[in-house]
Each structure stands twice: as structure tokens, then as C-alpha cells.
Design a protein around this motif. Structure first.
Motif, PDB file in Angstrom:
ATOM      1  N   MET A  86       0.816  -1.209   0.000  1.00 15.68           N
ATOM      2  CA  MET A  86       0.000   0.000   0.000  1.00 15.68           C
ATOM      3  C   MET A  86       0.850   1.259   0.000  1.00 15.68           C
ATOM      4  SD  MET A  86      -3.098  -1.037   2.589  1.00 15.68           S
ATOM      5  CE  MET A  86      -4.239  -2.348   2.177  1.00 15.68           C
ATOM      6  N   MET A  87       2.052   1.174   0.622  1.00 13.31           N
ATOM      7  CA  MET A  87       2.945   2.330   0.640  1.00 13.31           C
ATOM      8  C   MET A  87       3.465   2.662  -0.753  1.00 13.31           C
ATOM      9  SD  MET A  87       3.049   3.560   3.651  1.00 13.31           S
ATOM     10  CE  MET A  87       2.473   3.065   5.282  1.00 13.31           C
ATOM     11  N   GLU A  88       3.427   1.653  -1.659  1.00 16.40           N
ATOM     12  CA  GLU A  88       3.912   1.895  -3.022  1.00 16.40           C
ATOM     13  C   GLU A  88       3.030   2.895  -3.764  1.00 16.40           C
ATOM     14  OE1 GLU A  88       3.532  -0.989  -1.635  1.00 16.40           O
ATOM     15  OE2 GLU A  88       5.525  -1.908  -1.602  1.00 16.40           O
ATOM     16  N   ARG A  89       1.809   3.117  -3.287  1.00 14.10           N
ATOM     17  CA  ARG A  89       0.902   4.055  -3.947  1.00 14.10           C
ATOM     18  C   ARG A  89       1.143   5.491  -3.521  1.00 14.10           C
ATOM     19  NH1 ARG A  89      -5.172   2.058  -4.099  1.00 14.10           N
ATOM     20  NH2 ARG A  89      -5.196   3.712  -5.664  1.00 14.10           N
ATOM     21  N   LEU A  90       2.052   5.701  -2.562  1.00 13.13           N
ATOM     22  CA  LEU A  90       2.442   7.046  -2.174  1.00 13.13           C
ATOM     23  C   LEU A  90       3.548   7.553  -3.093  1.00 13.13           C
ATOM     24  CD1 LEU A  90       2.662   6.692   1.724  1.00 13.13           C
ATOM     25  CD2 LEU A  90       0.700   7.401   0.354  1.00 13.13           C
TER      26      LEU A  90
ATOM     27  N   GLY B 175       7.047   9.736  -3.938  1.00 14.83           N
ATOM     28  CA  GLY B 175       8.314   9.822  -3.214  1.00 14.83           C
ATOM     29  C   GLY B 175       8.275  10.850  -2.104  1.00 14.83           C
ATOM     30  N   ALA B 176       7.689  12.019  -2.383  1.00 14.76           N
ATOM     31  CA  ALA B 176       7.595  13.069  -1.362  1.00 14.76           C
ATOM     32  C   ALA B 176       6.724  12.630  -0.196  1.00 14.76           C
ATOM     33  CB  ALA B 176       7.040  14.350  -1.984  1.00 14.76           C
ATOM     34  N   GLU B 177       5.624  11.920  -0.496  1.00 11.44           N
ATOM     35  CA  GLU B 177       4.735  11.444   0.567  1.00 11.44           C
ATOM     36  C   GLU B 177       5.424  10.387   1.421  1.00 11.44           C
ATOM     37  OE1 GLU B 177       0.523  12.185  -1.846  1.00 11.44           O
ATOM     38  OE2 GLU B 177       1.544  10.256  -1.940  1.00 11.44           O
ATOM     39  N   ARG B 178       6.228   9.538   0.796  1.00 14.74           N
ATOM     40  CA  ARG B 178       6.967   8.541   1.573  1.00 14.74           C
ATOM     41  C   ARG B 178       7.967   9.215   2.506  1.00 14.74           C
ATOM     42  NH1 ARG B 178       8.308   5.013  -3.809  1.00 14.74           N
ATOM     43  NH2 ARG B 178       6.128   4.637  -4.406  1.00 14.74           N
TER      44      ARG B 178
ATOM     45  N   PHE C 249       9.645   0.366   9.018  1.00 15.52           N
ATOM     46  CA  PHE C 249      10.059  -0.763   8.179  1.00 15.52           C
ATOM     47  C   PHE C 249       9.270  -0.793   6.874  1.00 15.52           C
ATOM     48  CE2 PHE C 249       9.029  -5.132   6.874  1.00 15.52           C
ATOM     49  CZ  PHE C 249      10.304  -5.582   6.506  1.00 15.52           C
ATOM     50  N   PHE C 250       7.957  -0.646   6.964  1.00 18.67           N
ATOM     51  CA  PHE C 250       7.125  -0.694   5.761  1.00 18.67           C
ATOM     52  C   PHE C 250       7.369   0.518   4.861  1.00 18.67           C
ATOM     53  CE2 PHE C 250       4.657  -3.616   8.456  1.00 18.67           C
ATOM     54  CZ  PHE C 250       4.493  -4.662   7.563  1.00 18.67           C
ATOM     55  N   VAL C 251       7.618   1.677   5.462  1.00 25.28           N
ATOM     56  CA  VAL C 251       7.896   2.869   4.650  1.00 25.28           C
ATOM     57  C   VAL C 251       9.244   2.712   3.934  1.00 25.28           C
ATOM     58  CG1 VAL C 251       8.327   5.349   4.707  1.00 25.28           C
ATOM     59  CG2 VAL C 251       6.500   4.378   6.120  1.00 25.28           C
ATOM     60  N   LEU C 252      10.260   2.253   4.656  1.00 24.51           N
ATOM     61  CA  LEU C 252      11.591   2.090   4.051  1.00 24.51           C
ATOM     62  C   LEU C 252      11.574   1.035   2.950  1.00 24.51           C
ATOM     63  CD1 LEU C 252      13.944   2.275   7.164  1.00 24.51           C
ATOM     64  CD2 LEU C 252      13.718   3.950   5.306  1.00 24.51           C
ATOM     65  N   ARG C 253      10.749   0.023   3.112  1.00 21.12           N
ATOM     66  CA  ARG C 253      10.676  -1.027   2.091  1.00 21.12           C
ATOM     67  C   ARG C 253      10.158  -0.486   0.768  1.00 21.12           C
ATOM     68  NH1 ARG C 253       7.254  -6.528   3.046  1.00 21.12           N
ATOM     69  NH2 ARG C 253       5.556  -5.096   2.533  1.00 21.12           N
ATOM     70  N   ALA C 254       9.355   0.599   0.837  1.00 21.43           N
ATOM     71  CA  ALA C 254       8.792   1.181  -0.385  1.00 21.43           C
ATOM     72  C   ALA C 254       9.509   2.447  -0.821  1.00 21.43           C
ATOM     73  CB  ALA C 254       7.310   1.486  -0.168  1.00 21.43           C
ATOM     74  N   ILE C 255      10.508   2.888  -0.052  1.00 20.42           N
ATOM     75  CA  ILE C 255      11.106   4.198  -0.301  1.00 20.42           C
ATOM     76  C   ILE C 255      11.775   4.291  -1.662  1.00 20.42           C
ATOM     77  CG2 ILE C 255      13.439   3.841   0.637  1.00 20.42           C
ATOM     78  CD1 ILE C 255      11.205   6.790   1.604  1.00 20.42           C
ATOM     79  N   GLY C 256      12.319   3.167  -2.147  1.00 25.61           N
ATOM     80  CA  GLY C 256      13.012   3.205  -3.427  1.00 25.61           C
ATOM     81  C   GLY C 256      12.176   2.773  -4.606  1.00 25.61           C
ATOM     82  N   GLU C 257      10.916   2.488  -4.363  1.00 28.28           N
ATOM     83  CA  GLU C 257      10.032   2.045  -5.445  1.00 28.28           C
ATOM     84  C   GLU C 257       9.741   3.204  -6.401  1.00 28.28           C
ATOM     85  OE1 GLU C 257       8.812  -1.047  -5.993  1.00 28.28           O
ATOM     86  OE2 GLU C 257      10.071  -1.735  -4.331  1.00 28.28           O
TER      87      GLU C 257
ATOM     88  N   GLY D  72      -5.404  14.079   0.413  1.00 28.56           N
ATOM     89  CA  GLY D  72      -4.150  13.687   1.050  1.00 28.56           C
ATOM     90  C   GLY D  72      -4.026  12.185   1.084  1.00 28.56           C
ATOM     91  N   HIS D  73      -2.771  11.710   1.153  1.00 27.18           N
ATOM     92  CA  HIS D  73      -2.539  10.274   1.167  1.00 27.18           C
ATOM     93  C   HIS D  73      -1.756   9.826   2.390  1.00 27.18           C
ATOM     94  CE1 HIS D  73      -3.686  11.112  -2.945  1.00 27.18           C
ATOM     95  NE2 HIS D  73      -4.003   9.830  -3.060  1.00 27.18           N
ATOM     96  N   VAL D  74      -1.103  10.752   3.035  1.00 30.23           N
ATOM     97  CA  VAL D  74      -0.418  10.433   4.291  1.00 30.23           C
ATOM     98  C   VAL D  74      -1.369  10.624   5.470  1.00 30.23           C
ATOM     99  CG1 VAL D  74       1.490  11.035   5.820  1.00 30.23           C
ATOM    100  CG2 VAL D  74       1.834  11.042   3.341  1.00 30.23           C
ATOM    101  N   SER D  75      -2.154  11.693   5.456  1.00 32.79           N
ATOM    102  CA  SER D  75      -3.026  11.999   6.594  1.00 32.79           C
ATOM    103  C   SER D  75      -4.074  10.915   6.871  1.00 32.79           C
ATOM    104  CB  SER D  75      -3.693  13.370   6.420  1.00 32.79           C
ATOM    105  OG  SER D  75      -4.336  13.483   5.179  1.00 32.79           O
ATOM    106  N   PRO D  76      -4.688  10.263   5.856  1.00 30.67           N
ATOM    107  CA  PRO D  76      -5.625   9.186   6.198  1.00 30.67           C
ATOM    108  C   PRO D  76      -4.960   8.051   6.967  1.00 30.67           C
ATOM    109  CG  PRO D  76      -5.928   9.860   3.912  1.00 30.67           C
ATOM    110  CD  PRO D  76      -4.687  10.537   4.406  1.00 30.67           C
ATOM    111  N   TRP D  77      -3.729   7.722   6.581  1.00 28.07           N
ATOM    112  CA  TRP D  77      -2.995   6.676   7.301  1.00 28.07           C
ATOM    113  C   TRP D  77      -2.587   7.150   8.691  1.00 28.07           C
ATOM    114  CZ3 TRP D  77      -3.267   1.907   5.921  1.00 28.07           C
ATOM    115  CH2 TRP D  77      -3.402   1.560   4.575  1.00 28.07           C
ATOM    116  N   PHE D  78      -2.206   8.415   8.795  1.00 24.61           N
ATOM    117  CA  PHE D  78      -1.839   8.963  10.102  1.00 24.61           C
ATOM    118  C   PHE D  78      -3.009   8.872  11.067  1.00 24.61           C
ATOM    119  CE2 PHE D  78      -1.685  12.503  13.115  1.00 24.61           C
ATOM    120  CZ  PHE D  78      -0.447  12.286  13.712  1.00 24.61           C
ATOM    121  N   VAL D  79      -4.201   9.226  10.595  1.00 27.06           N
ATOM    122  CA  VAL D  79      -5.390   9.182  11.450  1.00 27.06           C
ATOM    123  C   VAL D  79      -5.689   7.742  11.860  1.00 27.06           C
ATOM    124  CG1 VAL D  79      -7.885   9.557  11.511  1.00 27.06           C
ATOM    125  CG2 VAL D  79      -6.384  11.295  10.513  1.00 27.06           C
ATOM    126  N   LEU D  80      -5.702   6.846  10.888  1.00 30.04           N
ATOM    127  CA  LEU D  80      -6.063   5.454  11.174  1.00 30.04           C
ATOM    128  C   LEU D  80      -5.055   4.784  12.102  1.00 30.04           C
ATOM    129  CD1 LEU D  80      -8.006   3.088  10.523  1.00 30.04           C
ATOM    130  CD2 LEU D  80      -6.437   2.484   8.664  1.00 30.04           C
TER     131      LEU D  80
END
Length: 550
Positions: A1-5, A7-10, A52-60, A153-161
Motif C-alpha cells: 500500500m505504501m507503493e501508492r504514495l 516519493g515526497a509522501e513517503r 520498516f514498511f515505509v523504508l521497504r517502499a522508499i526506493g520504489e 491527502g494520502h499520508v493523513s488518512p494513514w496517520f489518522v487510522l
């Protein structure tokens, strides 16, 4: 799911994780030897897992999707799955609590498993874990579809949840360690309360920003209820949890209020938590998913707006009916009682509006268990609100207060109204979100419905009988003016009803487990459905129609 963010959002997500890890490390170091230190370790672990999950997608590579023609449903999917997890955990703890009252040896002679510690795990797990996650997830879905706009937004929904669930975990673990403010539905200590305020402000801003970018000029009534839920809960939480920490390196704090003012503030919060968390938010669910499932417009859109303003205005004054026959001034008690009786009008307007919407669709109610969940939820909503207004009358309250009748009333609303409308909404939306033809097993949905209904009826009737017998025994006097029954006598009389309550709760829990299994199998194994038009800008989206003025 992080792959849909992007680069700036990651990178933003990674920065949030680093800040959270730092906060957790500081809490763990400063709170050594105190429950606050354990909570700091929990925050640090949660931040580490998310990192861990964010770093795994950081280079995608950057996502290729066109965000203007797709809704953002990943947080909704995650929220529904998490809600079902909390349903099983919270209801499981509830069955254990009920069993302890029937068979006290189930405490196992441990501090963490005592009634006073696991009971708030049950209440918070069901109300905030199950109900809160369901509200957040469905609000994401409803505001996108009724606004025909993607989440702002795509980071804020995850932040809230995720932030909200971190609060739930900190709260539940704190209860088991004995950390509590001793306030009903507001037990977590000061640092957890501050964290929830941050999460809730982000949630409010996200909702407003999404509505501001809508492609539909009308704001559908479900959004009004969701917004009332978000805004008023924030006000209630902040005021009721005003406190002074005993130390910045410890969990203990002291309320800013004392005496009868503290009691009034608490039950202003407590009853309005029922009003705006357990009523307004779930009415938002009802007004979207019931007409959607029935494929019928709301019977009276004007009535839905009138009942909204009635509920918002009347409910806010009703909390003092929890404090009849106390040191609270008599006029304040009477004010709460009066507004509680008046509440019956907008409450029954909503329940009646929902049931009248099913005119011409009763054959669907007969054949579709999902719609039956929603219909029975509306019935229990009407019954619970009538009972609440009735119990708020001072003469009735003299019998019902402090008895199991109140427990029965609460669970008629929590099981019959809140849980049933939530399960109905989940069954309605899961195939759509995961693009499945249907649920994995409609037989399991049918089984769940009857288990939930039977469990609710057994539970509520047991507590009604238990409570009325309790109240009558407590107020029975001998000819010499002494109490006819001892407290132990009432416990003996209650035991059969406590056994029945545990059995009813077990049936309801079994239904929740079936729901979790059915949703899991739907996600994994149900046949896929050919994609339909479901675009943010599509004027042909099949949303609940808004009738012309009556």
C-alpha cells in the motif's frame, strides 16, 4: 500500500515515523519504572514497524495511477479489517468479564485479569477499537462517494487510522497495568489524551479539505452526521480530560475539576460520547448504506435534516440525567431529564425515516441478510432511545439507577444498534472495495445475523429482568423499617441472569468471529468482479439520490 504514495509522501511518512520513534524513546527513558516507560516502548515499537514498511517502499518507482479518476480506498480497507480484529478482541473480553460475574474464579487470582482492569479493555475495545475504526473507515468511503472527490491527502488518512489505533493499544495496555483516570469512557492518562487530540485534529482537517474539493454541489446528510461526530467528540474529549500531570515522567495526573463539577463534566462527556460517537457517526452509516443497499431514496430528506439538528441540540443538554438524587443542583437534574424526554422526537424521526425508506423493498429485507442487519439496527435504535428517555425520568431512575437495567439499556444500543449497523455496512461495502462478485458465504452472513439477534435478545432481556429485580429488592423494607434483603441476597438472585448474559454475549461473539472469517475468505478467495465505473468525477455514480424538495 505504501507503493501508492509518491516519493515526497513517503519521505513525509518517514519523518513522522522518526518523530514518533523519538517521542517513544524519550517516554521510555524518562518513565523508567513507571507505566509511562512501558507505553514509550510500545510507541517506539509501533514507530519501528511503520518505519520498516515505509523504508521497504522508499526506493520504489513513482505510482503511475491517475489520481483524478480513482478513489483512495486503501485506508478504508485497512480500517475495516482492523475494526473486525478489535470486534473479536473487545467482545471476547466482554464475554470474559460477563463470565467473571457468574463464576468469579475465572479471575485466576491475578491483578491484570481482575474485573476492574479487563472491563475497560472490553468497553474501549468495542467502542473505540471496533466502533471507532469502523467510523473512520466508512467515513473515508462515504465522503469520497457522496462528494465524488478523492481523499485530500494520502499520508493523513494513514496517520489518522494508525494513530488512532496506537491510542487504542496504549489505552488497553494501560488498563491491564492499572493505569486509569477512573472516568467512564475516558480512562487513558494525559499523554494518551494529548496524542488523540493531535490525531483527531488531523482527521477533522482531512474531512473538511475533502468536502471542499467535492465535485457534487450538495453535501449529503451522512456527511453532516460524520462531521458532528468528529467535531463534538473533539470538544468533549478536550474539556473532560483537562488534567495536571503529577510528573512529566509518570502516568499519573489529576483532573482540573473536583467534586460535583467533576461529576457533571464527566457525564456531560459520557452521555455525549454516546450521542456523538455511538449515535451521530453511526447514523451517518445508516443514511448512506441503508438506502444504497435497498436501492431506495431516503423516505424524507427534509426529515433527516430536521432530526440532525434536533439530535445535535437536544443531546448536548441531557448528560445530567446520570446524576439524579446526587449533590448536583435539582434544576440541573431536571434540565437533563427534560431534554432527554424531548430527544425522543428527533431520535424516532431518524429511526422512522430509515424504516419508511424500506417501503417497497421489504422483499429485499426478507431475502438479504445484510439489509436485515440494517433494518433491525434501526428498530433497536428506536427502542433504545425510547428506553433512554423513559429511564431519564426521575421517578423511573429511582428504580433503575445503579442496577443491571442500565447495563441492559446500554447493550441494547451497543449490540442491537451500533454493532448491527456496522456489520451490515461492512457486508455491504467489502465486495465493492475488494472488487468481488459477492461475499464468500451468504450462509455465514445469515448465521451471523441470527446469532447476533439471539445473543442481543438474551443479553438484554436477562439484564432487564436482573435490573428490575435488583431495584425492587434494594427498596423493599420490613415492617420495622429495615432492609428486607441483604446485598448477598441480591447477588444470589442475580446469578441465573448473569449466566444468561454470558451465554448471550458468547452467541454475539461467535457471530463476530464468523464475520471476520467471512471477510477474510472474501478478500482471499471470492471470485473477482469486472471493474465498474466508480470515478470521483463521474456524474453517473450510483449514490443515494437526493429527492426534490417535498
Amino acid at each position: 500500500m505504501m507503493e501508492r504514495l509518491t516519493g515526497a509522501e513517503r519521505q513525509i511518512a518517514l519523518m513522522i515515523c522518526v518523530v514518533m520513534a523519538t517521542v517513544g524513546l524519550v517516554m521510555a527513558a524518562a518513565g523508567r519504572g513507571d507505566p509511562m516507560g512501558s507505553h514509550g516502548a510500545i510507541v517506539l515499537i509501533a514507530a519501528g514497524i511503520t518505519t520498516f514498511f515505509v523504508l521497504r517502499a522508499i526506493g520504489e518507482p513513482e505510482p503511475a495511477e491517475d489520481r483524478t479518476v480513482n478513489y483512495y480506498d486503501d485506508p478504508t480497507k485497512a480500517g475495516l479489517v482492523i475494526a473486525l480484529f478489535w470486534a473479536v478482541v473487545g467482545m471476547g473480553m466482554g464475554v470474559w468479564v460477563a463470565a467473571q460475574l457468574a463464576w468469579p474464579d475465572l479471575r485466576f487470582d491475578a491483578a491484570w485479569s481482575s474485573f476492574g482492569r479487563i472491563r475497560p479493555v472490553h468497553t474501549s475495545g468495542v467502542i473505540f477499537g471496533f466502533g471507532g475504526n469502523a467510523l473512520i473507515a466508512t467515513s473515508y468511503h462515504v465522503m469520497q462517494r457522496t462528494s465524488r472527490a478523492r481523499l485530500a491527502g494520502h499520508v493523513s488518512p494513514w496517520f489518522v487510522l494508525l494513530g488512532f489505533n496506537l491510542f487504542c493499544i496504549v489505552a488497553a495496555s494501560g488498563y491491564l497495568m492499572g493505569v486509569t483516570q477512573s472516568k467512564e469512557y475516558a480512562e487513558p492518562e494525559w499523554y494518551a489524551d494529548i496524542w488523540l487530540v493531535i490525531v483527531w485534529v488531523v482527521y477533522f482537517v482531512l474531512y473538511i479539505r475533502t468536502l471542499a474539493r467535492r465535485n457534487e454541489p450538495h453535501i449529503y446528510v451522512a456527511n453532516w452526521y460524520y462531521m458532528a461526530f468528529i467535531l463534538v467528540v473533539a470538544i468533549l474529549h478536550i474539556v473532560n480530560n483537562l488534567a495536571v500531570p503529577a510528573s512529566l515522567t509518570g502516568a499519573k495526573s489529576y483532573s482540573a475539576f473536583a467534586g460535583v463539577q467533576d461529576a457533571m463534566t464527566q457525564w456531560w462527556y459520557g452521555h455525549n460520547a454516546v450521542a456523538f460517537f455511538l449515535t451521530a457517526g453511526f447514523l451517518g452509516m445508516l443514511y448512506y448504506f441503508l438506502p444504497k443497499r435497498a436501492e431506495r431514496p431516503i423516505y424524507s430528506y427534509r426529515l433527516s435534516i430536521l432530526s440532525f439538528w434536533g439530535i445535535v441540540f437536544f443531546y448536548i443538554w441531557a448528560g445530567s440525567h446520570h446524576l439524579h438524587y446526587t449533590a448536583l443542583p435539582q434544576w440541573v437534574q431536571t434540565l437533563g431529564m427534560t431534554f432527554s424526554v424531548m430527544l425522543l422526537v428527533p431520535s424516532w424521526a431518524s429511526a422512522g425515516n430509515a424504516l419508511m425508506t424500506l417501503n417497497g423493498a421489504w422483499h429485499k429485507v426478507r431475502d438479504d441478510a445484510t439489509l436485515r442487519f440494517m433494518m433491525v439496527a434501526a428498530v433497536f435504535y428506536g427502542l433504545s432511545t425510547f428506553e433512554g428517555s423513559f429511564m431519564a425520568v426521575r421517578a423511573v431512575n429511582s428504580l433503575s439507577h445503579y442496577t443491571d437495567w442500565t447495563v441492559g439499556h446500554v447493550h441494547a444500543g451497543a449490540m442491537g444498534w451500533v454493532a448491527l449497523i456496522t456489520f451490515g455496512s461492512i457486508y455491504s461495502v467489502v465486495p465493492l472495495l475488494w472488487k468481488r462478485e459477492t461475499m464468500y458465504s451468504w450462509k455465514l452472513v445469515e448465521w451471523h445475523f441470527w446469532l447476533a439477534l439471539a445473543g442481543t435478545v438474551i443479553y438484554v432481556f436477562a439484564m432487564w429482568n436482573s435490573g428490575i429485580i435488583q431495584g425492587l429488592m434494594w427498596r423493599t423494607y420490613t415492617e420495622s423499617g429495615t432492609l428486607a434483603y441483604s446485598f448477598t441476597d441480591t447477588l444470589v438472585a442475580m446469578h441465573p441472569y448473569y449466566v444468561a448474559r454470558a451465554c448471550g454475549g458468547a452467541l454475539f461473539l461467535t457471530g463476530a468471529i464468523l464475520a471476520a472469517y467471512n471477510v477474510y475468505m472474501t478478500i482471499r478467495h471470492a471470485p473477482e468482479k469486472r471493474p465498474e465505473r466508480d470515478y470521483p468525477t463521474s456524474s453517473e455514480a450510483t449514490e443515494p439520490p437526493v429527492p426534490a424538495a417535498e
